[in-house]
Structures are given as structure tokens and as C-alpha cells.
Design an enzyme around this catalytic site. Structure first.
Site, PDB file in Angstrom:
ATOM      1  CB  VAL A 105      32.971  55.469  38.593  1.00 31.46           C
ATOM      2  CG1 VAL A 105      33.214  54.241  38.391  1.00 31.46           C
ATOM      3  CG2 VAL A 105      33.274  55.847  36.924  1.00 31.46           C
ATOM      4  CG  HIS A 121      32.572  48.447  39.015  1.00 28.42           C
ATOM      5  ND1 HIS A 121      31.811  48.082  37.692  1.00 28.42           N
ATOM      6  CD2 HIS A 121      32.594  47.124  39.598  1.00 28.42           C
ATOM      7  CE1 HIS A 121      31.703  47.058  37.761  1.00 28.42           C
ATOM      8  NE2 HIS A 121      31.872  46.223  38.885  1.00 28.42           N
ATOM      9  CB  CYS A 149      51.789  60.390  45.463  1.00 24.67           C
ATOM     10  SG  CYS A 149      51.456  60.367  47.245  1.00 24.67           S
TER      11      CYS A 149
END
Ligand code: BJW
Length: 243
Positions: A105, A121, A149
Site C-alpha cells: 500500500v 490491497h 469527513c
């Protein structure tokens, strides 16, 4: 076969390949200073994989999981690709059809210049909202890190694939297709215990590809050729045109 002969053999096979797939794991980034997951000095040493890398772990303690991912992001900012990453980027330029499937990643393959990359992944460099469609790349470049968020206030999570989660559908189907249609499949720096990634070399073998593993230690991968050693040492030799 001794290591020198194995290097020559694999070099020959790769140079005559018309469609090559390379699948990498954490071992390829270890010489850059990124810890692997399993074994001595690995991420999981003294930690619980399910606590840090599963949806249940995140639900139980999002702060702990975020702390781990932020520590990794901070370390990764100073980390550079190593000769194994660069050797793969160079090889891609010389190959008619080349697919790089990575379980990593860290995006070190991108930094090294590889182009046709399938991130099985996901990537640590993405935030994804759990409550709405909001996603952002490289969030730390835009504002101080927040794990809520900006659109709906829900929890953000890192854009990686945890245990028990489906892999990105389009990426996985491209990986299956590439594995079924290649003539050489090379596995680099992975213990080969995490599925479905661990099953791809078997799919390639059953479809008629020549399969090989470059790894520090033996694994359960059922391949035609095993080369034991460091990827940063072996890959540049294997891919060099002079061998
Ligand atoms: C060097 C070196 C140097 C060192 N040079 N070499 C079938 C059978 C059994 C179980 C399952 C199955 N299908 C699915 C499962 C469940 C599960 C699974 O596989 N479990 C097993 C562990 C038993 N899989 C999943 O849950 C996957 N989802 C899925 O399949 O969905 C459908 C489904 C769900 C449930 C049931 C059935 C179906 C998702 C897997 C997600 C994995 N996520 C992680 C974390 C990513 C995010 C993050 O980074 O934080 O991915 S876990 C971790 O392991 C990470 C890695 O990508 C992955 C693989 O690790 P890797 O790369 O192999 O690292 P290591 O450390 O293990 O090995 C390094 C190797 O390098 C060693 O061998 C060293 O010797 C070597 N090395 N230096 C060369 N210099």
C-alpha cells in the site's frame, strides 16, 4: 541448480517472455526500511492483526487504528524506492506486456516509475468516508490531519483492504485476467499466506505460465523456480540484459 544458474535461467525466461506478470509483497519494500508484516521486526510482532487491520478492529477502536496508520504515513514520507523497485520499472519499459500486481500500500512502485500497477490491497495514501461517497488522495498535503469527513462528519478510514473485506473488484478481475494470460509469473517478497493474492501464481501455473519466486526464505508457493535472497540484490541481476 545453484543461485548463479537460477539467475541465468530466470533471466533467459524473462527476456523471451511475451507477457510478464510480477506480483510483489512487503519483502520488496523492506530494503527501503518499510517493515514486513510477519516474522521478526514485522508489523504484527507484538500486535494483533485483527485489532489493526480489520473492520471490527476499526469499529472497536478507530483512534488506535488511525494512530498506527498515521505513524506509518509519517515514516513513509521519508522512504525511497530501492534497486528492486527501480529494476521492475526499467523492466516494464522493455516488455511488450507487463503487469505489476502489488499487495503493498506504500506506492513505492509508483515512485520508482512503474506504470501498469494493480494495487490489490489499496493504498495508504487515500482516505475514504465510511458514511458517504467522499474520498481524498494524499489528505495530509491539503490540511492538518483530521479523521472526520469534511462533507458529512462521518469517520474516514484509510483506503486499504483489511481482513474479511473484498478486494477492489475491477483490480482483482484485472489481476485474475493477467495471471491467466501471462507466459511468466514472478512472485517477489511475499510470504504467500494472504488470499486471494496467494492463489494468483497457482492460477498462472495452471494456465501454462512459467512461475518463479524471489524471496528471502522458502514459502508454500508451488512454483517452477525458487531464488532465495534479497530482491534488491537479485532483481537487477536477473533483469540485466548481459546475463
Ligand atoms: C524479502 C525481503 C527482501 C523480507 N527480499 N524477500 C482462502 C483461504 C484461507 C483464508 C482466506 C481465503 N480467502 C480469503 C481468506 C481470508 C483472508 C486470508 O487470506 N487470511 C489468511 C491470512 C488465512 N483474506 C482476506 O480477508 C482478504 N479478503 C478476501 O478474500 O475477501 C473475501 C473473503 C473474506 C473472508 C473469507 C473469505 C473470502 C483481504 C486480505 C487483506 C490483507 N490486508 C493486509 C493489510 C493491508 C493494509 C495495510 O497495509 O495496513 O495486507 S494484511 C497484510 O498481509 C497486508 C499484506 O499485503 C498482506 C501480505 O503480506 P506480505 O506482503 O506477504 O508480507 P509478509 O510480511 O507476510 O511476508 C514478507 C516476505 O518477504 C517474507 O516471506 C520475507 O521472507 C520476505 N522478505 N525481506 C525478498 N529484502
Amino acid at each position: 541448480m545453484n543461485l548463479e544458474d537460477s539467475i541465468k535461467k530466470l533471466s533467459k525466461v524473462i527476456h523471451s517472455s511475451k507477457s510478464l506478470v510480477v506480483m510483489t509483497g512487503a519483502g520488496i519494500s523492506s530494503e527501503s526500511g518499510v517493515p514486513t508484516f510477519r516474522g521478526e521486526g514485522g508489523f504484527w510482532k507484538g500486535r494483533s492483526a485483527m485489532e489493526l487491520a480489520s473492520p471490527e478492529g476499526f469499529e472497536n477502536n478507530p483512534e488506535l487504528v488511525w494512530q498506527w496508520y498515521e505513524e506509518r504515513r509519517t515514516k513513509l514520507k521519508d522512504i525511497k524506492p530501492n534497486p528492486a523497485h527501480f529494476a521492475l520499472a526499467e523492466l516494464e519499459k522493455r516488455c511488450a506486456r507487463f503487469t505489476l500486481i502489488t499487495q503493498n500500500v506504500d506506492r513505492l512502485h509508483h515512485q520508482a516509475g512503474s506504470k501498469n500497477i494493480l494495487e490489490l490491497h489499496g493504498t495508504i495514501w487515500k482516505n475514504v468516508c465510511l458514511s458517504c461517497p467522499f474520498e481524498e488522495d494524499h489528505p495530509e498535503e491539503k490540511r492538518p490531519t483530521s479523521h472526520k469527513c469534511p462533507k458529512c462528519g462521518g469517520w474516514l478510514r484509510p483506503g486499504v483492504v483489511w481482513f474479511g473485506e473484498m478486494l477492489p473488484e475491477d483490480t482483482l478481475s484485472k489481476a485474475y485476467r493477467a495471471s491467466e494470460n501471462c507466459d511468466v509469473f514472478l512472485v517477489v517478497g511475499t510470504s504467500g499466506v494472504v488470499y486471494p493474492a496467494a492463489g494468483l501464481s497457482e492460477i498462472a501455473k495452471r494456465s501454462g505460465a512459467y512461475t518463479a519466486l524471489v524471496n528471502l526464505e522458502k514459502t508454500n508457493a508451488n512454483v517452477d523456480l525458487v531464488l532465495l535472497g534479497k530482491a534488491g540484490n537479485l532483481l537487477p541481476k536477473i533483469f540485466s540484459a548481459e546475463v
